[in-house]
Design a protein around this motif. Structure first.
Motif, mmCIF file in Angstrom:
data_model
loop_
_atom_site.group_PDB
_atom_site.id
_atom_site.type_symbol
_atom_site.label_atom_id
_atom_site.label_comp_id
_atom_site.label_asym_id
_atom_site.label_seq_id
_atom_site.Cartn_x
_atom_site.Cartn_y
_atom_site.Cartn_z
ATOM 1 N N CYS A 1 0.988 -1.314 -0.362
ATOM 2 C CA CYS A 1 0.302 0.055 -0.045
ATOM 3 C C CYS A 1 0.738 1.574 0.236
ATOM 4 N N ALA A 2 2.156 1.351 1.097
ATOM 5 C CA ALA A 2 2.912 2.615 0.782
ATOM 6 C C ALA A 2 3.574 3.056 -0.536
ATOM 7 N N ILE A 3 4.362 1.319 -0.961
ATOM 8 C CA ILE A 3 4.629 1.943 -2.269
ATOM 9 C C ILE A 3 3.193 2.328 -3.579
ATOM 10 N N GLN A 4 2.591 1.730 -3.516
ATOM 11 C CA GLN A 4 1.168 1.801 -4.178
ATOM 12 C C GLN A 4 0.997 4.093 -3.987
ATOM 13 N N ASN A 5 0.776 4.352 -3.424
ATOM 14 C CA ASN A 5 1.051 5.285 -2.565
ATOM 15 C C ASN A 5 1.506 6.204 -2.793
ATOM 16 N N ALA A 6 2.974 5.823 -2.962
ATOM 17 C CA ALA A 6 4.086 6.748 -2.975
ATOM 18 C C ALA A 6 4.278 6.231 -5.067
ATOM 19 N N LEU A 7 4.004 5.255 -5.559
ATOM 20 C CA LEU A 7 3.918 5.706 -7.836
ATOM 21 C C LEU A 7 3.129 6.749 -7.889
ATOM 22 N N GLU A 8 1.806 6.487 -6.729
ATOM 23 C CA GLU A 8 0.286 7.657 -7.384
ATOM 24 C C GLU A 8 0.450 9.319 -7.063
ATOM 25 N N GLU A 9 1.151 9.265 -5.847
ATOM 26 C CA GLU A 9 1.710 10.384 -5.825
ATOM 27 C C GLU A 9 2.568 10.982 -6.975
ATOM 28 N N LYS A 10 3.612 10.368 -7.592
ATOM 29 C CA LYS A 10 4.719 10.881 -8.154
ATOM 30 C C LYS A 10 3.869 10.536 -9.683
ATOM 31 N N GLN A 11 3.211 10.040 -10.106
ATOM 32 C CA GLN A 11 2.503 10.230 -11.787
ATOM 33 C C GLN A 11 1.388 11.092 -11.286
ATOM 34 N N ARG A 12 0.708 11.817 -9.744
ATOM 35 C CA ARG A 12 -0.244 12.809 -10.285
ATOM 36 C C ARG A 12 0.953 14.589 -10.212
ATOM 37 N N LEU A 13 2.204 13.846 -9.384
ATOM 38 C CA LEU A 13 3.293 15.327 -9.680
ATOM 39 C C LEU A 13 4.004 15.505 -11.199
ATOM 40 N N ARG A 14 3.912 14.045 -12.028
ATOM 41 C CA ARG A 14 3.894 14.029 -13.705
ATOM 42 C C ARG A 14 2.683 15.017 -13.409
ATOM 43 N N ASP A 15 1.953 14.831 -13.855
ATOM 44 C CA ASP A 15 0.759 15.342 -14.566
ATOM 45 C C ASP A 15 0.757 17.120 -14.224
ATOM 46 N N MET A 16 1.081 16.882 -12.565
ATOM 47 C CA MET A 16 1.177 18.558 -12.174
ATOM 48 C C MET A 16 2.055 19.382 -13.340
ATOM 49 N N GLU A 17 3.593 19.301 -13.796
ATOM 50 C CA GLU A 17 4.335 19.330 -13.732
ATOM 51 C C GLU A 17 4.404 19.367 -15.242
ATOM 52 N N LEU A 18 3.872 18.801 -16.259
ATOM 53 C CA LEU A 18 3.313 19.111 -17.295
ATOM 54 C C LEU A 18 2.299 19.807 -17.950
ATOM 55 N N ARG A 19 0.967 19.854 -16.804
ATOM 56 C CA ARG A 19 -0.026 21.628 -16.891
ATOM 57 C C ARG A 19 0.680 22.215 -16.913
ATOM 58 N N LEU A 20 2.203 22.288 -15.831
ATOM 59 C CA LEU A 20 2.925 24.051 -16.124
ATOM 60 C C LEU A 20 3.455 24.022 -16.611
ATOM 61 N N SER A 21 4.115 23.379 -17.564
ATOM 62 C CA SER A 21 4.996 23.046 -18.675
ATOM 63 C C SER A 21 4.133 23.997 -19.841
ATOM 64 N N GLU A 22 3.122 23.409 -19.734
ATOM 65 C CA GLU A 22 2.117 23.653 -21.428
ATOM 66 C C GLU A 22 1.413 24.721 -20.909
ATOM 67 N N MET A 23 1.012 25.604 -19.299
ATOM 68 C CA MET A 23 0.484 26.761 -18.961
ATOM 69 C C MET A 23 1.802 28.050 -19.829
ATOM 70 N N ALA A 24 3.183 27.873 -18.618
ATOM 71 C CA ALA A 24 4.511 28.650 -19.843
ATOM 72 C C ALA A 24 4.078 28.524 -20.665
ATOM 73 N N ALA A 25 4.196 27.727 -21.537
ATOM 74 C CA ALA A 25 4.676 27.719 -22.896
ATOM 75 C C ALA A 25 3.151 28.971 -23.384
ATOM 76 N N ILE A 26 2.148 29.095 -23.126
ATOM 77 C CA ILE A 26 0.774 29.214 -23.119
ATOM 78 C C ILE A 26 1.712 30.874 -23.307
ATOM 79 N N LEU A 27 1.809 30.823 -22.267
ATOM 80 C CA LEU A 27 2.497 32.514 -21.723
ATOM 81 C C LEU A 27 3.511 33.195 -21.967
ATOM 82 N N ALA A 28 4.165 32.559 -22.714
ATOM 83 C CA ALA A 28 5.338 32.924 -23.417
ATOM 84 C C ALA A 28 5.061 33.267 -24.866
ATOM 85 N N THR A 29 3.999 32.714 -25.471
ATOM 86 C CA THR A 29 3.443 33.299 -26.418
ATOM 87 C C THR A 29 2.649 34.394 -26.593
ATOM 88 N N LEU A 30 2.257 35.010 -25.066
ATOM 89 C CA LEU A 30 1.510 35.713 -24.606
ATOM 90 C C LEU A 30 2.268 36.981 -25.333
#
Length: 132
Positions: free
Chosen positions: A97-126
């Motif tokens: 359970c502890a390992i599964q929770n850590a993996l799920e948290e890691k995936q959540r952080l990767r998703d957030m980083e991807l969204r942040l990168s996409e938002m930064a790219a949009i902001l740079a074009t403005l």
């Protein structure tokens, strides 16, 4: 018996006999003779990806070396996955359970980083609006 307990994730003789689906008397008989049926060991080794040498003799790596006809990279990936799976099976439920929770948290952080990168790219074009 100790290696069978390790592979099945059990700690007591009673839990081992239950995991192997045999009676406690049968397990006691095996212990008294210091002998475990070879066919049972082969079956466990095959189903769990465990090395028969390790299970029977305590020698060599825990995991069976897999041979596939695919590319070397694919074989490496399969070996890594088999290693992870075999080690996963040795863990108790709390550790899983502890390992599964850590993996799920890691995936959540990767998703957030991807969204942040996409938002930064949009902001740079403005273009900034100049106030006069």
């Amino acid at each position: 018996m100790a290696r069978l307990k390790q592979v099945t994730g059990t700690k007591t003789d009673a839990s081992l006999s239950s995991a192997l689906q045999i009676s406690p008397q049968t397990l006691s008989s095996w212990k008294g003779r210091d002998s475990t049926p070879y066919s049972l060991c082969v079956e466990i080794a095959q189903t769990r990806g465990i090395s028969l040498d390790w299970l029977l003799l305590g020698e060599g790596p825990i995991l069976r070396q897999t041979v596939t006809d695919s590319s070397e990279a694919n074989q490496e990936s399969t070996t890594r996955e088999n290693t992870i799976l075999a080690l996963w099976r040795l863990l108790d439920e709390n550790d899983r359970c502890a390992i599964q929770n850590a993996l799920e948290e890691k995936q959540r952080l990767r998703d957030m980083e991807l969204r942040l990168s996409e938002m930064a790219a949009i902001l740079a074009t403005l273009k900034p609006v100049n106030e006069t």
